[in-house]
Design a protein around this motif. Structure first.
Motif, PDB file in Angstrom:
ATOM      1  N   ARG A 201       0.949  -1.140  -0.130  1.00 30.08           N
ATOM      2  CA  ARG A 201       0.071  -0.062  -0.226  1.00 30.08           C
ATOM      3  C   ARG A 201       0.833   1.308  -0.094  1.00 30.08           C
ATOM      4  N   PHE A 202       0.358   2.168  -0.672  1.00 26.90           N
ATOM      5  CA  PHE A 202       0.809   3.855  -0.655  1.00 26.90           C
ATOM      6  C   PHE A 202      -0.465   4.548  -0.071  1.00 26.90           C
ATOM      7  N   GLY A 203      -0.159   4.685   1.269  1.00 22.59           N
ATOM      8  CA  GLY A 203      -1.384   5.433   1.964  1.00 22.59           C
ATOM      9  C   GLY A 203      -2.515   4.580   1.576  1.00 22.59           C
ATOM     10  N   GLY A 204      -3.688   5.117   0.793  1.00 23.11           N
ATOM     11  CA  GLY A 204      -4.902   4.495   0.599  1.00 23.11           C
ATOM     12  C   GLY A 204      -4.924   3.593  -0.422  1.00 23.11           C
ATOM     13  N   LEU A 205      -3.676   3.877  -1.462  1.00 22.70           N
ATOM     14  CA  LEU A 205      -3.639   3.204  -2.720  1.00 22.70           C
ATOM     15  C   LEU A 205      -3.042   1.839  -2.579  1.00 22.70           C
ATOM     16  N   VAL A 206      -3.593   0.797  -3.028  1.00 22.86           N
ATOM     17  CA  VAL A 206      -3.055  -0.607  -2.866  1.00 22.86           C
ATOM     18  C   VAL A 206      -2.336  -0.850  -4.378  1.00 22.86           C
ATOM     19  N   ALA A 207      -1.225  -0.374  -4.423  1.00 22.74           N
ATOM     20  CA  ALA A 207      -0.261  -0.986  -5.653  1.00 22.74           C
ATOM     21  C   ALA A 207      -0.057  -2.220  -6.046  1.00 22.74           C
ATOM     22  N   VAL A 208      -0.079  -3.316  -4.996  1.00 24.80           N
ATOM     23  CA  VAL A 208       0.048  -4.548  -5.537  1.00 24.80           C
ATOM     24  C   VAL A 208      -0.781  -5.193  -4.238  1.00 24.80           C
TER      25      VAL A 208
ATOM     26  N   GLY B  94       0.664  -5.755 -18.082  1.00 19.31           N
ATOM     27  CA  GLY B  94      -0.442  -5.061 -17.464  1.00 19.31           C
ATOM     28  C   GLY B  94      -0.154  -3.569 -17.866  1.00 19.31           C
ATOM     29  N   PRO B  95      -1.463  -2.719 -17.796  1.00 16.93           N
ATOM     30  CA  PRO B  95      -1.423  -1.428 -18.315  1.00 16.93           C
ATOM     31  C   PRO B  95      -0.490  -0.333 -17.236  1.00 16.93           C
ATOM     32  N   ASN B  96      -0.404   0.744 -17.792  1.00 20.52           N
ATOM     33  CA  ASN B  96       0.473   1.641 -16.832  1.00 20.52           C
ATOM     34  C   ASN B  96      -0.319   1.742 -15.583  1.00 20.52           C
ATOM     35  N   GLY B  97       0.488   1.830 -14.620  1.00 19.83           N
ATOM     36  CA  GLY B  97      -0.087   2.021 -13.191  1.00 19.83           C
ATOM     37  C   GLY B  97      -0.522   0.684 -12.650  1.00 19.83           C
ATOM     38  N   ALA B  98      -0.217  -0.375 -13.261  1.00 21.37           N
ATOM     39  CA  ALA B  98      -0.878  -1.865 -12.807  1.00 21.37           C
ATOM     40  C   ALA B  98      -0.187  -2.202 -11.561  1.00 21.37           C
ATOM     41  N   GLY B  99       1.108  -1.765 -11.413  1.00 25.90           N
ATOM     42  CA  GLY B  99       1.848  -2.085 -10.071  1.00 25.90           C
ATOM     43  C   GLY B  99       3.056  -3.150 -10.488  1.00 25.90           C
ATOM     44  N   LYS B 100       3.696  -2.956 -11.679  1.00 22.56           N
ATOM     45  CA  LYS B 100       4.408  -4.016 -12.095  1.00 22.56           C
ATOM     46  C   LYS B 100       5.946  -3.485 -11.561  1.00 22.56           C
ATOM     47  N   THR B 101       6.396  -2.345 -11.712  1.00 24.92           N
ATOM     48  CA  THR B 101       7.646  -1.813 -11.024  1.00 24.92           C
ATOM     49  C   THR B 101       7.512  -1.955  -9.657  1.00 24.92           C
ATOM     50  N   THR B 102       6.446  -1.512  -8.838  1.00 25.70           N
ATOM     51  CA  THR B 102       6.263  -1.855  -7.447  1.00 25.70           C
ATOM     52  C   THR B 102       6.594  -3.189  -7.080  1.00 25.70           C
ATOM     53  N   LEU B 103       5.906  -4.147  -7.740  1.00 29.53           N
ATOM     54  CA  LEU B 103       6.362  -5.495  -7.455  1.00 29.53           C
ATOM     55  C   LEU B 103       7.780  -5.841  -7.799  1.00 29.53           C
TER      56      LEU B 103
ATOM     57  N   PHE C 160      16.338  -0.733 -14.122  1.00 30.92           N
ATOM     58  CA  PHE C 160      15.542   0.305 -13.575  1.00 30.92           C
ATOM     59  C   PHE C 160      14.802   0.843 -14.989  1.00 30.92           C
ATOM     60  N   GLN C 161      13.625   0.976 -14.808  1.00 32.83           N
ATOM     61  CA  GLN C 161      12.655   1.509 -15.812  1.00 32.83           C
ATOM     62  C   GLN C 161      13.050   2.725 -16.595  1.00 32.83           C
ATOM     63  N   ILE C 162      13.243   3.918 -15.443  1.00 38.46           N
ATOM     64  CA  ILE C 162      13.670   5.160 -15.847  1.00 38.46           C
ATOM     65  C   ILE C 162      15.314   4.909 -15.638  1.00 38.46           C
TER      66      ILE C 162
HETATM   67  N1  LIG Z   1       6.753   5.411  -3.987  1.00 43.47           N
HETATM   68  C1  LIG Z   1       5.215   5.610  -4.608  1.00 43.47           C
HETATM   69  N2  LIG Z   1       4.484   6.302  -3.753  1.00 43.47           N
HETATM   70  C2  LIG Z   1       3.346   6.402  -3.874  1.00 43.47           C
HETATM   71  N3  LIG Z   1       2.613   5.869  -4.804  1.00 43.47           N
HETATM   72  C3  LIG Z   1       3.404   5.033  -5.728  1.00 43.47           C
HETATM   73  C4  LIG Z   1       4.809   4.869  -5.414  1.00 43.47           C
HETATM   74  N4  LIG Z   1       5.232   4.145  -6.554  1.00 43.47           N
HETATM   75  C5  LIG Z   1       4.257   3.748  -7.208  1.00 43.47           C
HETATM   76  N5  LIG Z   1       3.098   4.279  -6.701  1.00 43.47           N
HETATM   77  C6  LIG Z   1       1.615   4.170  -7.440  1.00 43.47           C
HETATM   78  O1  LIG Z   1       1.407   2.462  -7.595  1.00 43.47           O
HETATM   79  C7  LIG Z   1       0.766   2.465  -8.624  1.00 43.47           C
HETATM   80  C8  LIG Z   1       1.800   1.347  -9.418  1.00 43.47           C
HETATM   81  O2  LIG Z   1       2.720   2.020  -9.954  1.00 43.47           O
HETATM   82  P1  LIG Z   1       4.016   1.140 -10.895  1.00 43.47           P
HETATM   83  O3  LIG Z   1       4.217   0.002  -9.945  1.00 43.47           O
HETATM   84  O4  LIG Z   1       4.948   2.187 -11.301  1.00 43.47           O
HETATM   85  O5  LIG Z   1       3.115   0.772 -11.793  1.00 43.47           O
HETATM   86  P2  LIG Z   1       3.632   0.054 -13.424  1.00 43.47           P
HETATM   87  O6  LIG Z   1       5.010  -0.257 -13.383  1.00 43.47           O
HETATM   88  O7  LIG Z   1       2.649  -1.239 -13.631  1.00 43.47           O
HETATM   89  O8  LIG Z   1       3.340   1.232 -14.486  1.00 43.47           O
HETATM   90  C9  LIG Z   1       0.441   3.721  -9.498  1.00 43.47           C
HETATM   91  O9  LIG Z   1      -0.604   4.122  -9.252  1.00 43.47           O
HETATM   92  C10 LIG Z   1       1.684   4.554  -8.769  1.00 43.47           C
HETATM   93  O10 LIG Z   1       1.449   5.904  -8.838  1.00 43.47           O
END
Ligand SMILES: Nc1ncnc2c1ncn2[C@@H]1O[C@H](COP(=O)(O)OP(=O)(O)O)[C@@H](O)[C@H]1O
Ligand SMILES: [Mg+2]
Lengths: 316, 243
Positions: free
Chosen positions: B12-19, B36-45, B84-86
């Protein structure tokens, strides 16, 4: 350049310029040490006088209280400075680098206050060192000709630069540069970031402490308002930056310029203690940062490129 | 014992469940696509697996060890390499120096670390550029450098985050070949790509994330027929085309 510095005290016999040279060599060591941590590893310390003062005080205290040789004092000072560095760095390096900068300023004040309230360390007046027979063992020489002081300061700078150079050759060097460039990526490459920051800090603290010890022996008076001052910390940073952060000769050039400014303002404007020298120096640093971010050394390199015939000679 | 085993991993990032409650298993020698589409949580995983972020809950086991919440350097030492993606290259260094930061992980002697780095640069096709300033590389070369740096740590599992996005078709197919070659030498790969077409020919299995949730898993053929996937993707692509 090294040869020039060696020959200098044999040729220059003017007291003012001899004094400038000794002080410049000492502050170049301190600035080179700062540069390892601030310029190369990217952890900007505004508290390096902590380590400088540690060297001066340890040496002075052991000499006055126990009659120990200043050489022993220097070694002990290094150990205390390294220990102090680790005590400060260990908790703070968990955080990002600007917290480190802030913490060094805070520690500087704390240590200053502890020392000026400690009677055994001479409180606010500091420690006056006893005049001994002139000899290498006593690290005291005639002040009529500063030749021996100059040569030892030069040796100190040589040893410091060599230690830093060796540190930078292998894995440690690659790791600290990686930390400066991008700490997170470094970590993902397997770099134990905090450990390598501490290595850089330890070596930096040890060298700075040596410079402080030597300065104490040279001036025979350890004044907390000098060796533990924020002014000194800032001067060390400015010397490192003016010369060119990351280069080996940069700190020496920066130190020389600062010493001349310092002595000139002291003599001509009786500006001791009002930090006018630092103001002038700071303006100079800003000016040079605008012209050439790589510092005086960068300007030197550019000039060398303009003069192709002399290029090889200048690069030496 | 699997190489990598994720069980109910949530971040979780605050209220957002990224994964959100993701299960995933990788065996030695696998190539698994993560799309998965942009923002799906791939990078976070990826960040969770590689120790750059601790999971909020769930377990991550790598070769039997619980690595969730480990530091990134510890994860790297255990054998997890990532890009790293970026593109985050060390900008003050040469190409070779960049890679040597990676090779020092298991080769402490400078000469050995250099040899390994040069070898890796050959593998990814950057041998010629070893002495160049890394900051001056093209996008395609920077992506190769990201890959080389991760390879130099001699990982058992390689996490590739969109190493092919932004490449020309020719560069992409070269990169696909490269990943295939690495896999044939025994390296397991978890491959994130935004573009499905790149992942399909490479992966034995494909996992699809949407809004942090795993919505499908199977062979490339199965996944591309899956209605939930089509919806997530088509929706995204329509939006992209429309916007
Ligand atoms: N460090 C962070 N703090 C807050 N929100 C984040 C952070 N990293 C990612 N997010 C949010 O988590 C969600 C998933 O992001 P990300 O994993 O980058 O997706 P993807 O790689 O699939 O495009 C997005 O909504 C993004 O804004
Ligand atoms: Mg991403």
């Amino acid at each position: 350049m090294g040869l020039l510095l060696f020959v200098y005290p044999f040729v220059v016999k003017d007291a003012f310029w001899q004094n400038v040279a000794v002080l410049a060599l000492v502050s170049a060591s301190a600035a080179a040490a700062w540069n390892l941590l601030g310029g190369i590893t990217g952890q900007v310390s505004f508290g390096h006088s902590i380590f400088y003062g540690t060297g001066a005080y340890t040496t002075g205290y052991l000499l006055v209280r126990y009659g120990l040789s200043p050489w022993v004092g220097m070694a002990a000072g290094c150990l205390v400075a390294v220990a102090l560095g680790i005590v400060i760095g260990f908790p703070v390096f968990r955080l990002r680098s600007h917290y480190f900068s802030i913490a060094t300023i805070a520690m500087q004040q704390v240590i200053f206050i502890i020392v000026v309230n400690n009677k055994a360390l001479g409180a606010a007046t500091g420690i006056e060192l006893p005049l001994r027979e002139a000899s290498l063992a006593n690290l005291q020489f005639s002040t009529r000709d500063l030749l021996p002081y100059h040569l030892i300061a030069l040796a100190l700078l040589g040893v410091s630069s060599l230690a830093i150079w060796l540190f930078m050759q292998g894995k440690a060097g690659a790791y600290v540069k990686a930390i400066r460039d991008d700490e997170d990526v470094a970590r993902a490459m397997g770099v134990p970031v905090r450990r390598y920051k501490l290595y850089a800090l330890a070596l930096s603290a040890a060298i700075t402490s040596l410079a402080g010890s030597y300065y104490g022996m040279y001036s025979l008076f350890i004044d907390p308002n000098v060796v533990l001052s924020l002014n000194l910390s800032i001067a060390i940073v400015l010397v490192g930056v003016l010369g060119g952060a990351g280069s080996l000769w940069g700190p020496l050039v920066g130190a020389w310029v600062l010493q001349v400014i310092q002595e000139e303002t002291r003599v001509r404007l009786s500006g001791a203690g009002n930090a006018l020298d630092l103001v002038i120096y700071g303006l100079l640093v800003m000016l040079i940062a605008v012209v050439e971010p790589a510092g005086l050394i960068g300007i030197g390199r550019r000039l060398a490129r303009r003069l192709p015939v002399r290029r090889r000679a200048v690069q030496r | 014992m699997s190489l990598l085993e994720l069980d109910g991993v949530t971040r979780r990032f605050g209220g957002l469940v990224a994964v959100n409650d993701v299960d995933l298993v990788l065996e030695e020698g696998d190539v698994v696509g993560l799309i998965g589409p942009n923002g799906a949580g791939k990078t976070t995983l990826f960040a969770l697996i590689a120790g750059s972020l601790p999971p909020s809950s769930g377990s991550i086991a790598f070769r039997g060890a619980q690595v969730g919440g480990w530091s990134a350097d510890r994860a790297a030492r255990a054998g997890i390499g990532r890009t790293f993606q970026i593109m985050r290259i060390f900008k003050s260094m040469t190409v070779l120096e960049n890679v040597m930061v990676g090779s020092y992980l298991r080769e402490t002697r400078p000469a050995r670390a250099r040899d390994l780095a040069e070898q890796v640069l050959e593998t990814v096709g950057l041998g010629e550029l070893a002495g160049q300033a890394a900051a001056n590389l093209t996008v395609a070369s920077k992506k190769r450098l990201e890959l080389a740096r991760a390879l130099a740590t001699q990982p058992r599992l390689l996490l590739l985050d969109e190493v092919m996005s932004g490449l020309t078709p020719v560069e992409t197919s070269e990169a696909v070949e490269l990943v295939r070659k690495l896999n044939q030498s025994g390296l397991a790969v978890l491959l994130v790509e935004h573009v499905m077409e790149v992942v399909m020919p490479l992966s034995q299995r494909v996992v699809v994330l949407d809004h942090g949730v795993k919505i499908a898993e199977g062979t490339p053929a199965e996944v591309s027929r899956d209605s939930a996937v089509i919806e997530a993707y088509l929706g995204d692509q329509h939006a992209a085309a429309g916007g």
